[in-house]
Design a protein around this motif. Structure first.
Motif, PDB file in Angstrom:
ATOM      1  N   ARG A   1       0.828  -1.210   0.000  1.00  0.00           N
ATOM      2  CA  ARG A   1       0.000   0.000   0.000  1.00  0.00           C
ATOM      3  C   ARG A   1       0.865   1.263   0.000  1.00  0.00           C
ATOM      4  O   ARG A   1       0.553   2.250   0.675  1.00  0.00           O
ATOM      5  N   GLY A   2       2.001   1.206  -0.694  1.00  0.00           N
ATOM      6  CA  GLY A   2       2.852   2.384  -0.826  1.00  0.00           C
ATOM      7  C   GLY A   2       3.875   2.555   0.286  1.00  0.00           C
ATOM      8  O   GLY A   2       4.705   3.456   0.222  1.00  0.00           O
ATOM      9  N   TYR A   3       3.853   1.710   1.309  1.00  0.00           N
ATOM     10  CA  TYR A   3       4.834   1.802   2.399  1.00  0.00           C
ATOM     11  C   TYR A   3       5.950   0.795   2.164  1.00  0.00           C
ATOM     12  O   TYR A   3       5.686  -0.410   1.987  1.00  0.00           O
ATOM     13  N   ASP A   4       7.189   1.303   2.164  1.00  0.00           N
ATOM     14  CA  ASP A   4       8.337   0.457   1.853  1.00  0.00           C
ATOM     15  C   ASP A   4       8.485  -0.690   2.856  1.00  0.00           C
ATOM     16  O   ASP A   4       8.319  -0.502   4.068  1.00  0.00           O
ATOM     17  N   ILE A   5       8.808  -1.862   2.330  1.00  0.00           N
ATOM     18  CA  ILE A   5       8.905  -3.060   3.178  1.00  0.00           C
ATOM     19  C   ILE A   5       9.981  -2.897   4.249  1.00  0.00           C
ATOM     20  O   ILE A   5       9.862  -3.444   5.356  1.00  0.00           O
ATOM     21  N   HIS A   6      11.034  -2.127   3.943  1.00  0.00           N
ATOM     22  CA  HIS A   6      12.100  -1.971   4.944  1.00  0.00           C
ATOM     23  C   HIS A   6      11.586  -1.207   6.168  1.00  0.00           C
ATOM     24  O   HIS A   6      11.916  -1.547   7.300  1.00  0.00           O
ATOM     25  N   ALA A   7      10.746  -0.184   5.929  1.00  0.00           N
ATOM     26  CA  ALA A   7      10.174   0.567   7.065  1.00  0.00           C
ATOM     27  C   ALA A   7       9.204  -0.326   7.832  1.00  0.00           C
ATOM     28  O   ALA A   7       9.208  -0.360   9.069  1.00  0.00           O
ATOM     29  N   LEU A   8       8.382  -1.066   7.095  1.00  0.00           N
ATOM     30  CA  LEU A   8       7.390  -1.926   7.761  1.00  0.00           C
ATOM     31  C   LEU A   8       8.090  -3.013   8.584  1.00  0.00           C
ATOM     32  O   LEU A   8       7.721  -3.273   9.730  1.00  0.00           O
ATOM     33  N   ALA A   9       9.112  -3.644   7.983  1.00  0.00           N
ATOM     34  CA  ALA A   9       9.787  -4.754   8.688  1.00  0.00           C
ATOM     35  C   ALA A   9      10.475  -4.267   9.959  1.00  0.00           C
ATOM     36  O   ALA A   9      10.584  -5.002  10.932  1.00  0.00           O
ATOM     37  N   ARG A  10      10.930  -3.028   9.952  1.00  0.00           N
ATOM     38  CA  ARG A  10      11.631  -2.520  11.136  1.00  0.00           C
ATOM     39  C   ARG A  10      10.681  -1.968  12.187  1.00  0.00           C
ATOM     40  O   ARG A  10      10.961  -2.057  13.387  1.00  0.00           O
ATOM     41  N   HIS A  11       9.555  -1.382  11.729  1.00  0.00           N
ATOM     42  CA  HIS A  11       8.729  -0.636  12.694  1.00  0.00           C
ATOM     43  C   HIS A  11       7.341  -1.210  12.947  1.00  0.00           C
ATOM     44  O   HIS A  11       6.750  -0.923  13.987  1.00  0.00           O
ATOM     45  N   ALA A  12       6.793  -1.959  11.995  1.00  0.00           N
ATOM     46  CA  ALA A  12       5.392  -2.391  12.159  1.00  0.00           C
ATOM     47  C   ALA A  12       5.317  -3.830  12.653  1.00  0.00           C
ATOM     48  O   ALA A  12       6.247  -4.619  12.475  1.00  0.00           O
ATOM     49  N   GLY A  13       4.193  -4.172  13.256  1.00  0.00           N
ATOM     50  CA  GLY A  13       3.910  -5.551  13.613  1.00  0.00           C
ATOM     51  C   GLY A  13       3.088  -6.190  12.500  1.00  0.00           C
ATOM     52  O   GLY A  13       2.562  -5.489  11.615  1.00  0.00           O
ATOM     53  N   TYR A  14       2.966  -7.510  12.558  1.00  0.00           N
ATOM     54  CA  TYR A  14       2.236  -8.228  11.511  1.00  0.00           C
ATOM     55  C   TYR A  14       0.795  -7.730  11.386  1.00  0.00           C
ATOM     56  O   TYR A  14       0.341  -7.370  10.290  1.00  0.00           O
ATOM     57  N   LEU A  15       0.065  -7.664  12.489  1.00  0.00           N
ATOM     58  CA  LEU A  15      -1.355  -7.295  12.382  1.00  0.00           C
ATOM     59  C   LEU A  15      -1.526  -5.831  11.980  1.00  0.00           C
ATOM     60  O   LEU A  15      -2.533  -5.466  11.370  1.00  0.00           O
ATOM     61  N   GLU A  16      -0.526  -5.012  12.292  1.00  0.00           N
ATOM     62  CA  GLU A  16      -0.567  -3.615  11.849  1.00  0.00           C
ATOM     63  C   GLU A  16      -0.495  -3.567  10.316  1.00  0.00           C
ATOM     64  O   GLU A  16      -1.215  -2.806   9.663  1.00  0.00           O
ATOM     65  N   ALA A  17       0.363  -4.427   9.756  1.00  0.00           N
ATOM     66  CA  ALA A  17       0.483  -4.489   8.289  1.00  0.00           C
ATOM     67  C   ALA A  17      -0.770  -5.102   7.662  1.00  0.00           C
ATOM     68  O   ALA A  17      -1.183  -4.704   6.566  1.00  0.00           O
ATOM     69  N   VAL A  18      -1.390  -6.056   8.358  1.00  0.00           N
ATOM     70  CA  VAL A  18      -2.640  -6.636   7.846  1.00  0.00           C
ATOM     71  C   VAL A  18      -3.720  -5.549   7.792  1.00  0.00           C
ATOM     72  O   VAL A  18      -4.444  -5.415   6.797  1.00  0.00           O
ATOM     73  N   TYR A  19      -3.804  -4.766   8.851  1.00  0.00           N
ATOM     74  CA  TYR A  19      -4.777  -3.664   8.887  1.00  0.00           C
ATOM     75  C   TYR A  19      -4.533  -2.717   7.705  1.00  0.00           C
ATOM     76  O   TYR A  19      -5.472  -2.320   7.006  1.00  0.00           O
ATOM     77  N   LEU A  20      -3.263  -2.379   7.508  1.00  0.00           N
ATOM     78  CA  LEU A  20      -2.903  -1.489   6.390  1.00  0.00           C
ATOM     79  C   LEU A  20      -3.399  -2.067   5.066  1.00  0.00           C
ATOM     80  O   LEU A  20      -3.986  -1.360   4.241  1.00  0.00           O
ATOM     81  N   LEU A  21      -3.166  -3.349   4.877  1.00  0.00           N
ATOM     82  CA  LEU A  21      -3.543  -3.987   3.611  1.00  0.00           C
ATOM     83  C   LEU A  21      -5.065  -3.995   3.430  1.00  0.00           C
ATOM     84  O   LEU A  21      -5.571  -3.710   2.344  1.00  0.00           O
ATOM     85  N   TRP A  22      -5.788  -4.306   4.476  1.00  0.00           N
ATOM     86  CA  TRP A  22      -7.246  -4.443   4.347  1.00  0.00           C
ATOM     87  C   TRP A  22      -7.969  -3.094   4.314  1.00  0.00           C
ATOM     88  O   TRP A  22      -8.993  -2.970   3.662  1.00  0.00           O
ATOM     89  N   TYR A  23      -7.447  -2.103   5.058  1.00  0.00           N
ATOM     90  CA  TYR A  23      -8.168  -0.823   5.170  1.00  0.00           C
ATOM     91  C   TYR A  23      -7.464   0.322   4.441  1.00  0.00           C
ATOM     92  O   TYR A  23      -7.938   1.448   4.483  1.00  0.00           O
ATOM     93  N   ASP A  24      -6.338   0.028   3.803  1.00  0.00           N
ATOM     94  CA  ASP A  24      -5.587   1.019   3.037  1.00  0.00           C
ATOM     95  C   ASP A  24      -5.203   2.233   3.881  1.00  0.00           C
ATOM     96  O   ASP A  24      -5.200   3.362   3.389  1.00  0.00           O
TER      97      ASP A  24
END
Ligand SMILES: CC(C)(COP(=O)(O)OP(=O)(O)OC[C@H]1O[C@@H](n2cnc3c(N)ncnc32)[C@H](O)[C@@H]1OP(=O)(O)O)[C@@H](O)C(=O)NCCC(=O)NCCS
Length: 375
Positions: A33-56
């Motif tokens: 959803r436009g957020y770089d995987i390196h930022a997500l892997a370092r800062h986000a949790g799995y369910l946070e990324a799931v929320y991002l994917l489902w709710y944009d």
């Protein structure tokens, strides 16, 4: 007749529109959803990324707490699913068990046939919450142990490790598994996701699509590669034996699992983080053997074939360091990817057109009919 080799394996063919992830294989870039995987892997949790994917949208702290709490409350399995898991033949593999369990979850889901967006979201949440319980319960049942009930106080990844062993994991282990799930979450139209979209495009329900996607993930050229990579590392056994093993395998034209990629021509950006996690776990456990062996194989493949490792290679090293049995590696990939499959099913349901390509016919034509007594 057109070139029979054109588009073999549908390489490079655009078969759907998607706003979920962006992959640049030449540059080794991936974003959700436009957020770089390196930022997500370092800062986000799995369910946070799931929320991002489902709710944009990235969730606020409150939105994330509600989302995590809702899923944590849905981890228990219906009795019918536990019963089926208990009756599977001894020879059942975890991936085959998972395929069956997802199908049964669909049978007993209260909104099984409702494919409205709201129902899809609720069913996707239940699936993501229940899959870890399926995998951990099956693993205990096959070892002759009682399943451990989920602990709603534990996070998604920590609870999985707890349900498998009955022991809550330390923070490094929980974080490593959580990040691996995030890295497995979504990756465009790979074979299993494409399968899920084809099923969804017939307007079949999400459990049917995920059952089919689990089946597609099972093969060694896709999700099965993380298990094959670990089997290879176990087979090599030591860093000293790596060069002769790799050279012999390449001379015999055997594939080295966990290397090469249909899309990436440089380092798979997910591998960067799995390598880091594998190193962290090996340092924490003071057992760096498997990490060093993995590094040796990685260097050899780059040197000999110019091939980079993919997501599955260091994932194998990470899961081994987490003391997980090899045949749970692909089910864990499925555990991470289910939310991605669900996102694609929802995208497909919202903008549906039946996916129906055609084949280049290569058989004969106009053959004369021969009655059965004259063949
Ligand atoms: C992922 C994979 C299926 C991509 O396949 P593809 O895009 O069709 O790539 P190709 O098979 O055309 O590979 C191109 C060349 O590299 C070689 N190659 C690719 N991956 C290889 C590997 N893992 N080990 C050894 N050689 C490999 C191929 O043999 C081929 O060589 P050739 O031109 O001499 O025949 C393939 O790299 C593979 O089988 N990898 C191992 C399985 C794996 O890790 N899968 C997980 C993917 S995330």
């Amino acid at each position: 007749m057109s070139d029979p080799n054109a588009n073999r394996g549908l390489a490079g063919i655009v078969a759907a529109e998607s706003a979920l992830s962006f992959i640049d294989g030449a540059e080794g870039r991936l974003s959700y959803r436009g957020y770089d995987i390196h930022a997500l892997a370092r800062h986000a949790g799995y369910l946070e990324a799931v929320y991002l994917l489902w709710y944009d949208a990235l969730p606020s702290a409150m939105e994330l707490a509600v989302f995590e709490g809702t899923l944590a409350g849905q981890r228990e399995l219906p009795a019918a699913v536990l019963e089926v898991l208990g009756r599977l033949p001894d020879a059942s593999t975890p991936m085959a068990a998972l395929r069956t369990a997802v199908s049964v979850l669909g049978q007993v889901d209260p909104e099984a046939e409702d494919i409205s967006h709201e129902a899809d979201l609720r069913k996707a949440g239940r699936l993501v919450a229940q899959l870890p319980t399926v995998i951990a319960s099956f693993d205990r049942i096959r070892r002759g142990l009682e399943p451990v009930a989920p602990d709603p106080e534990l996070g998604h990844a920590a609870n999985f490790l707890f349900m498998r062993t009955g022991q809550a994991p330390g923070p490094t282990a929980a974080r490593a598994l959580d990040t691996s799930l995030l890295l497995y979450l979504e990756h465009g139209l790979n074979a299993s996701t494409f399968t899920a979209r084809v099923v969804a495009s017939t307007l079949a329900d999400i459990h049917s699509a995920v059952t089919a996607a689990v089946s597609a993930l099972k093969g060694p050229l896709h999700g099965g590669a993380n298990e094959k990579a670990m089997e290879m590392l176990l087979d090599i056994g030591s860093t000293e034996a790596a060069a002769s093993y790799v050279d012999k395998a390449l001379a015999e034209k055997r594939k080295i699992m966990g290397f090469g990629h249909r899309v990436y021509r440089t380092e798979d950006p997910r591998a960067t983080h799995l390598r880091r996690l594998a190193e962290e776990l090996s340092v924490e456990s003071a057992d760096t053997r498997w990490f060093e062996l993995s590094r040796a194989v990685e260097r050899l493949m780059l040197e000999r074939k110019g091939l980079h490792c993919n997501v599955d290679f260091y994932c194998a090293t990470v899961y081994h360091a987490l003391d997980l049995p090899v045949d749970l590696f692909t089910p864990l990939f499925a555990m991470g990817r289910t939310a991605g499959w669900a996102a694609h099913v929802m995208e497909q349901h919202m903008h549906n057109r039946l996916i129906r390509p055609r084949a280049e016919y290569t058989g004969e034509l106009d053959r004369p009919w021969v009655p059965i007594d004259r063949r």
